[in-house]
Design a protein around this motif. Structure first.
Motif, mmCIF file in Angstrom:
data_model
loop_
_atom_site.group_PDB
_atom_site.id
_atom_site.type_symbol
_atom_site.label_atom_id
_atom_site.label_comp_id
_atom_site.label_asym_id
_atom_site.label_seq_id
_atom_site.Cartn_x
_atom_site.Cartn_y
_atom_site.Cartn_z
ATOM 1 N N ARG A 1 0.837 -1.187 0.000
ATOM 2 C CA ARG A 1 0.000 0.000 0.000
ATOM 3 C C ARG A 1 0.879 1.246 0.000
ATOM 4 O O ARG A 1 1.935 1.275 0.620
ATOM 5 C CB ARG A 1 -0.931 -0.007 1.219
ATOM 6 C CG ARG A 1 -1.925 -1.165 1.214
ATOM 7 C CD ARG A 1 -2.777 -1.188 2.474
ATOM 8 N NE ARG A 1 -1.961 -1.311 3.679
ATOM 9 C CZ ARG A 1 -2.460 -1.560 4.885
ATOM 10 N NH1 ARG A 1 -3.764 -1.706 5.043
ATOM 11 N NH2 ARG A 1 -1.666 -1.657 5.933
ATOM 12 N N TYR B 1 -9.328 9.168 -2.135
ATOM 13 C CA TYR B 1 -8.992 7.741 -2.027
ATOM 14 C C TYR B 1 -10.130 6.971 -1.369
ATOM 15 O O TYR B 1 -10.473 5.864 -1.787
ATOM 16 C CB TYR B 1 -7.700 7.563 -1.236
ATOM 17 C CG TYR B 1 -6.469 7.926 -2.033
ATOM 18 C CD1 TYR B 1 -5.809 6.972 -2.803
ATOM 19 C CD2 TYR B 1 -5.966 9.223 -2.028
ATOM 20 C CE1 TYR B 1 -4.692 7.292 -3.541
ATOM 21 C CE2 TYR B 1 -4.845 9.566 -2.773
ATOM 22 C CZ TYR B 1 -4.216 8.595 -3.532
ATOM 23 O OH TYR B 1 -3.113 8.926 -4.287
ATOM 24 N N SER C 1 0.800 5.939 6.418
ATOM 25 C CA SER C 1 0.787 6.944 5.355
ATOM 26 C C SER C 1 1.615 8.158 5.747
ATOM 27 O O SER C 1 1.674 8.545 6.925
ATOM 28 C CB SER C 1 -0.650 7.377 5.042
ATOM 29 O OG SER C 1 -1.330 6.380 4.297
ATOM 30 N N HIS D 1 0.828 10.084 -1.289
ATOM 31 C CA HIS D 1 -0.405 10.164 -2.071
ATOM 32 C C HIS D 1 -0.518 11.513 -2.767
ATOM 33 O O HIS D 1 -0.481 12.555 -2.098
ATOM 34 C CB HIS D 1 -1.619 9.947 -1.163
ATOM 35 C CG HIS D 1 -1.562 8.670 -0.393
ATOM 36 N ND1 HIS D 1 -0.956 8.577 0.856
ATOM 37 C CD2 HIS D 1 -1.998 7.419 -0.688
ATOM 38 C CE1 HIS D 1 -1.036 7.321 1.278
ATOM 39 N NE2 HIS D 1 -1.659 6.607 0.369
ATOM 40 N N CYS E 1 -4.858 2.990 1.540
ATOM 41 C CA CYS E 1 -3.635 3.669 1.948
ATOM 42 C C CYS E 1 -2.963 2.937 3.108
ATOM 43 O O CYS E 1 -3.624 2.296 3.918
ATOM 44 C CB CYS E 1 -3.959 5.097 2.388
ATOM 45 S SG CYS E 1 -5.107 5.953 1.271
#
Length: 370
Positions: free
Chosen positions: A277, A288, A316, A281, A312
């Motif tokens: 993952r 998302y 993250s 981003h 995600c």
């Protein structure tokens, strides 16, 4: 049961995000530095500001010197902060100094080891007057998209010439990028800054066996990578010419920096988690979760983008196109909200004042006989 929990958490998060419209962009007093700006003339466009409620909240954040969260043991994060020094370069504009940059300065920027807002100043006198300001890099380029690459090159050479021994990694981000610095350092702890390397959201386009990192999602270059970029790329005449091709209709900062890093011998490093993952981003969290990513992303990305509850990484690091209100909301949820049993470092019995309430105020209105 686990699926129901995920759906519940996702629904709650979406509900919270929909409330973000109460915050929207724009108001005054920049940050805690002594930065001064030229007085605007009547002919100049009015500088946008944050709405009063948002500005008041930002003021509260800026006035608080203690960024620690109550009831949390953050010693592992503080230990990594001492060991892994990240210098942050945050691209902004004069128009955004009182809005986006102000919010970034009040939230994630203060978790960098050192940070600079990178701005264009056309007036040489104005630019030179900022030289005593430690959190501003004033560049001589116009405030246009085509000039972004030169703005970033200038900033990278500035930190190379002045701070090369004071950081382990350089992060480049935009003023609408939200960065979770603790997760970034956790990822970087898996690598050595003494080796050349470069990572972020991987676009596998245009550059064979390399690709480049999305500029909006933020990218990170190791200390050795910055040295190689400067010594074998940016300071060598003709080493990194700007690409002119019908395939790339405009000068793209992230592509040009990625290309020069490849020329300088700086390899691409992995940034996905063990479940494949993404950690970086190029779009906000809401897109998302709501499965509304643009089509091009599926073609350009080195890893297939995922949406929904498994979109995600739990670790993250970044989200792009984050409006000030959403940035403040996410920051509050991450650093000022706890879920019992998931990370509270102190005895939860001390979190509440328990017992019968006796010191009640007298009601303004009392109904007789009740």
């Amino acid at each position: 049961m686990m699926r129901n929990k995920r759906k519940c958490v996702c629904a709650l998060f979406l509900l919270v995000i929909t409330t973000v419209t109460i915050f929207s962009i724009t108001r005054s007093d920049l940050y805690q530095s002594t930065l001064e700006f030229p007085v605007a003339t009547n002919k100049e466009r009015i500088v946008p500001t944050l709405p009063p409620p948002v500005d008041k909240y930002v003021d509260q954040l800026l006035r608080q010197n203690n960024s620690k969260t109550d009831f949390v043991d953050d010693s592992p994060a503080e230990d990594l902060k001492r060991k892994i020094r990240v210098l942050c370069l945050i691209l902004t504009t004069k128009q955004n100094l009182l809005t986006r940059a102000r919010v970034v300065n009040a939230t994630w920027a203060k978790r960098c080891s050192m940070y600079f807002f990178v701005i264009s100043f056309q007036n040489n006198r104005t630019a030179s007057s900022q030289n005593n300001i430690t959190d501003i890099i004033a560049t001589p380029f116009k405030e246009t998209r085509e000039m972004l690459v030169y703005k970033v090159q200038y900033a990278l050479m500035y930190v190379y010439n002045n701070f090369i021994d004071q950081f382990d990694w350089v992060l480049k981000a935009d003023d609408d990028t939200y960065i979770i610095m603790e997760n970034l350092r956790y990822l970087l702890s898996q690598y050595s800054s003494s080796e050349p390397g470069y990572l972020g959201y991987h676009f596998n386009m245009y550059l064979q066996n390399s690709g480049y990192m999305s500029g909006g999602a933020g990218y990170v270059i190791s200390n050795r990578g910055v040295r190689r970029l400067a010594e074998f790329g940016l300071t060598v005449d003709g080493a990194c010419p700007i690409t002119k091709s019908y395939l790339i209709p405009e000068v793209s900062e992230d592509f040009e920096i990625g290309k020069c890093l490849k020329i300088a011998g700086v390899p691409v490093l992995g940034s996905v988690d063990s479940l494949n993952r993404e950690t970086f981003h190029p779009y906000p969290i809401s897109q998302y979760l709501l499965e509304s990513l643009p089509e091009y992303l599926y073609e350009w990305s080195n890893n297939k983008p995922e949406t929904g509850v498994d979109c995600c990484s739990a670790f993250s690091i970044s989200f792009h196109y984050m409006k000030p209100g959403l940035m403040l909301l996410v920051d509050h949820l991450l650093y000022r909200t706890l879920v019992h049993g998931r990370g509270a470092g102190k005895d939860p019995r001390n979190a509440f004042k328990t017992g019968e309430v006796k010191d009640m105020k007298t009601p303004k209105i009392i109904i007789n006989g009740v």
